[in-house]
Design an enzyme around this catalytic site. Structure first.
Site, PDB file in Angstrom:
ATOM      1  CD  GLU A 219      -2.926  -1.073   2.293  1.00  7.13           C
ATOM      2  OE1 GLU A 219      -3.787  -0.209   2.115  1.00  7.13           O
ATOM      3  OE2 GLU A 219      -2.889  -1.820   3.282  1.00  7.13           O
ATOM      4  CB  SER A 239       8.157   6.714   1.009  1.00  8.42           C
ATOM      5  OG  SER A 239       9.447   7.050   0.619  1.00  8.42           O
ATOM      6  N   GLY A 285      21.269   8.901   7.611  1.00  5.93           N
ATOM      7  CA  GLY A 285      22.010   9.652   8.617  1.00  5.93           C
ATOM      8  C   GLY A 285      21.236   9.906   9.901  1.00  5.93           C
ATOM      9  CE  LYS A 302      26.339  10.149  11.483  1.00  6.94           C
ATOM     10  NZ  LYS A 302      27.586  10.534  10.901  1.00  6.94           N
ATOM     11  NE  ARG A 315       9.447   3.545  21.353  1.00  7.82           N
ATOM     12  CZ  ARG A 315       9.085   3.034  22.508  1.00  7.82           C
ATOM     13  NH1 ARG A 315       8.096   2.165  22.569  1.00  7.82           N
ATOM     14  NH2 ARG A 315       9.683   3.399  23.614  1.00  7.82           N
ATOM     15  NE  ARG A 316       9.989  11.463  14.477  1.00  4.81           N
ATOM     16  CZ  ARG A 316      11.230  11.870  14.176  1.00  4.81           C
ATOM     17  NH1 ARG A 316      12.002  12.408  15.109  1.00  4.81           N
ATOM     18  NH2 ARG A 316      11.691  11.730  12.951  1.00  4.81           N
ATOM     19  CB  SER A 318       4.772   9.803  21.333  1.00  5.55           C
ATOM     20  OG  SER A 318       4.689   9.096  22.553  1.00  5.55           O
TER      21      SER A 318
HETATM   22  C1  LIG Z   1       5.405   0.972  16.269  1.00  2.54           C
HETATM   23  C2  LIG Z   1       4.268   0.015  16.503  1.00  2.54           C
HETATM   24  C3  LIG Z   1       4.515  -1.267  15.722  1.00  2.54           C
HETATM   25  C4  LIG Z   1       4.228  -0.305  18.002  1.00  2.54           C
HETATM   26  O1  LIG Z   1       3.196  -1.174  18.206  1.00  2.54           O
HETATM   27  P1  LIG Z   1       3.235  -2.239  19.425  1.00  2.54           P
HETATM   28  O2  LIG Z   1       4.500  -3.007  19.339  1.00  2.54           O
HETATM   29  O3  LIG Z   1       1.935  -2.953  19.351  1.00  2.54           O
HETATM   30  O4  LIG Z   1       3.338  -1.362  20.691  1.00  2.54           O
HETATM   31  P2  LIG Z   1       2.177  -0.823  21.657  1.00  2.54           P
HETATM   32  O5  LIG Z   1       1.367   0.199  20.940  1.00  2.54           O
HETATM   33  O6  LIG Z   1       1.503  -1.997  22.282  1.00  2.54           O
HETATM   34  O7  LIG Z   1       3.068  -0.108  22.703  1.00  2.54           O
HETATM   35  C5  LIG Z   1       3.950  -0.769  23.639  1.00  2.54           C
HETATM   36  C6  LIG Z   1       4.408   0.258  24.615  1.00  2.54           C
HETATM   37  O8  LIG Z   1       5.222   1.237  23.932  1.00  2.54           O
HETATM   38  C7  LIG Z   1       4.643   2.543  24.025  1.00  2.54           C
HETATM   39  N1  LIG Z   1       4.825   3.214  22.768  1.00  2.54           N
HETATM   40  C8  LIG Z   1       4.402   2.784  21.545  1.00  2.54           C
HETATM   41  N2  LIG Z   1       4.784   3.676  20.628  1.00  2.54           N
HETATM   42  C9  LIG Z   1       5.447   4.661  21.257  1.00  2.54           C
HETATM   43  C10 LIG Z   1       6.089   5.843  20.865  1.00  2.54           C
HETATM   44  N3  LIG Z   1       6.124   6.214  19.575  1.00  2.54           N
HETATM   45  N4  LIG Z   1       6.693   6.597  21.775  1.00  2.54           N
HETATM   46  C11 LIG Z   1       6.673   6.271  23.058  1.00  2.54           C
HETATM   47  N5  LIG Z   1       6.094   5.140  23.524  1.00  2.54           N
HETATM   48  C12 LIG Z   1       5.497   4.360  22.615  1.00  2.54           C
HETATM   49  C13 LIG Z   1       3.181   2.287  24.349  1.00  2.54           C
HETATM   50  O9  LIG Z   1       2.574   3.375  24.953  1.00  2.54           O
HETATM   51  C14 LIG Z   1       3.241   1.082  25.222  1.00  2.54           C
HETATM   52  O10 LIG Z   1       3.621   1.499  26.489  1.00  2.54           O
HETATM   53  P3  LIG Z   1       3.280   0.648  27.826  1.00  2.54           P
HETATM   54  O11 LIG Z   1       4.183  -0.540  27.804  1.00  2.54           O
HETATM   55  O12 LIG Z   1       3.573   1.615  28.881  1.00  2.54           O
HETATM   56  O13 LIG Z   1       1.831   0.274  27.742  1.00  2.54           O
HETATM   57  C15 LIG Z   1       2.900   0.599  16.063  1.00  2.54           C
HETATM   58  O14 LIG Z   1       2.650   1.758  16.809  1.00  2.54           O
HETATM   59  C16 LIG Z   1       2.847   0.943  14.603  1.00  2.54           C
HETATM   60  O15 LIG Z   1       3.242   2.037  14.182  1.00  2.54           O
HETATM   61  N6  LIG Z   1       2.370   0.012  13.760  1.00  2.54           N
HETATM   62  C17 LIG Z   1       2.243   0.219  12.340  1.00  2.54           C
HETATM   63  C18 LIG Z   1       0.845  -0.171  11.877  1.00  2.54           C
HETATM   64  C19 LIG Z   1       0.607   0.263  10.452  1.00  2.54           C
HETATM   65  O16 LIG Z   1       0.846   1.391  10.077  1.00  2.54           O
HETATM   66  N7  LIG Z   1       0.136  -0.668   9.599  1.00  2.54           N
HETATM   67  C20 LIG Z   1      -0.149  -0.419   8.212  1.00  2.54           C
HETATM   68  C21 LIG Z   1      -1.561   0.035   8.030  1.00  2.54           C
HETATM   69  S1  LIG Z   1      -1.879   0.571   6.378  1.00  2.54           S
END
Ligand SMILES: CC(C)(COP(=O)(O)OP(=O)(O)OC[C@H]1O[C@@H](n2cnc3c(N)ncnc32)[C@H](O)[C@@H]1OP(=O)(O)O)[C@@H](O)C(=O)NCCC(=O)NCCS
Length: 342
Positions: A219, A239, A285, A302, A315-316, A318
């Protein structure tokens, strides 16, 4: 042993220059016996040649192919002899830099027919040999001839629909490889390698010399030169960085069972089982904070130092905005229902 061979039906402009060629059954590393028949029937002189063939020559060629037991190619040559469009028989003795439009089209077909992988065919200099064309419901048209053709169509009560103006046509007008789903066919160019089990959704895009190894949900954008491993998903609008303009010279790829989140992006190759958070763009970088299992900082490096390493979650943060990398404990499991192609 020659590199490739194909009987093609093409389009020429009013000057008799090739615009495009369709090869229904291209062959990789054809037998010497087949090339000998090209030599005797079509006066092939060796090397890389695109030979325009008359109906008479094609009948003779078909006979020779039939005697060889090359039934499919013989039938194709016989059918081509009836063609209202010009026919070309192209032999590539070697994978040298292409020197004609029919040669380039044969190379692009090899990839889309899954006979060669991206980077497996030399494509240097192809842009100069691919004319920019109007791709219409009546075939490819030289842009200098378009206005006259549009007028003529109107006079005859038809509408000429220009679907795109580009150097590359859409792949599916040339081949639909087995076991794929492509929601918007305009978004996959000829020269793409679409692996069996791949679904390309409307937002997905696959450039030439790029593609997927197998099951994937696409996608996002697969830029030229980028290959996606089996079982990996590209989320909506994500991308992969290309190398054609300003993207540096690292060849980007994605390993197996990875997930690029929606609107994420990568400028480094990813190893197997990696995830990039939705919305995070990692360039080579980008400074990345490596975290241990207790979310404690180990070091800052890096992103390019993490190229091709497996089992990473990017991840970034938050709260701080810092880009972080952890061990990816929940490598994705593909949604079986979404991936069913048949
Ligand atoms: C990065 C990603 C994979 C993390 O998902 P996950 O492994 O299920 O993690 P969770 O959301 O359960 O978070 C786990 C912990 O990390 C924390 N956390 C997650 N993302 C964070 C962030 N960016 N910054 C700080 N903390 C973060 C959560 O709050 C949680 O904290 P806790 O342990 O205190 O409860 C998910 O956020 C993501 O971006 N998935 C991509 C989905 C997607 O785009 N699919 C395609 C659709 S078209």
């Amino acid at each position: 042993m020659s590199f490739a061979f194909g009987i093609g039906i093409g389009t020429q402009n009013n000057q008799g220059e090739w615009l495009e060629v369709y090869y229904q059954q291209p062959i990789m590393t054809p037998d010497k016996a087949l090339i000998d028949v090209v030599e005797s029937a079509l006066d092939y002189q060796g090397g890389n040649q695109a030979i325009e063939a008359s109906a008479e020559q094609l009948h003779q060629f078909a006979n020779g192919l039939r005697q060889l037991g090359q039934t499919d190619q013989a039938t194709l040559a016989e059918k081509a002899a009836q063609s209202k469009r010009p026919v070309v028989v192209t032999v590539l003795a070697s994978d040298d830099t292409a020197s004609s439009t029919p040669e380039v089209y044969l190379k692009l077909h090899l990839i889309s027919h899954r006979l060669a992988k991206p980077h497996g065919v030399k494509l240097d200099g192809i842009f100069g040999l691919l004319p920019n064309l109007a791709w219409t419901n009546e075939g490819a048209i030289d842009l200098n001839e378009l206005a006259d053709r549009q007028l003529q169509a109107r006079i005859e009560g038809r509408t000429l629909e220009v679907k795109s103006v580009d150097k590359f046509p859409q792949m599916t007008d040339y081949v639909v490889p087995k076991g794929v789903r492509i929601a918007d066919t305009a978004r996959v160019r000829l020269g793409a390698y679409v692996g069996e089990g791949t679904t390309v959704m409307h937002e997905g895009f696959i450039n030439f010399n790029a593609g997927t190894e197998g099951t994937s949900m696409i996608e996002g954008r697969i830029s030229a030169g980028v290959m996606i491993g089996k079982g990996s998903d590209l989320g909506g609008g994500c991308s992969t960085m290309g190398t054609l303009s300003g993207g540096g010279n690292i060849i980007i790829s994605v390993g197996e069972n990875c997930l690029l989140g929606a609107n994420a992006g990568i400028g480094i190759p990813l190893g197997d089982r990696c995830t990039v958070e939705a919305g995070l763009y990692i360039t080579s970088g980008t400074k990345v904070a490596l975290l241990d299992d207790n979310n404690e900082l180990v070091e800052v490096i890096k992103a390019r130092d993490l190229a091709s390493k497996p089992d990473l979650l990017f991840r970034r943060n938050s709260q701080t905005g810092a880009v972080e990398c952890k061990t990816n404990k929940t490598a994705i499991e593909l949604n079986e229902e979404l991936h069913a192609n048949n």
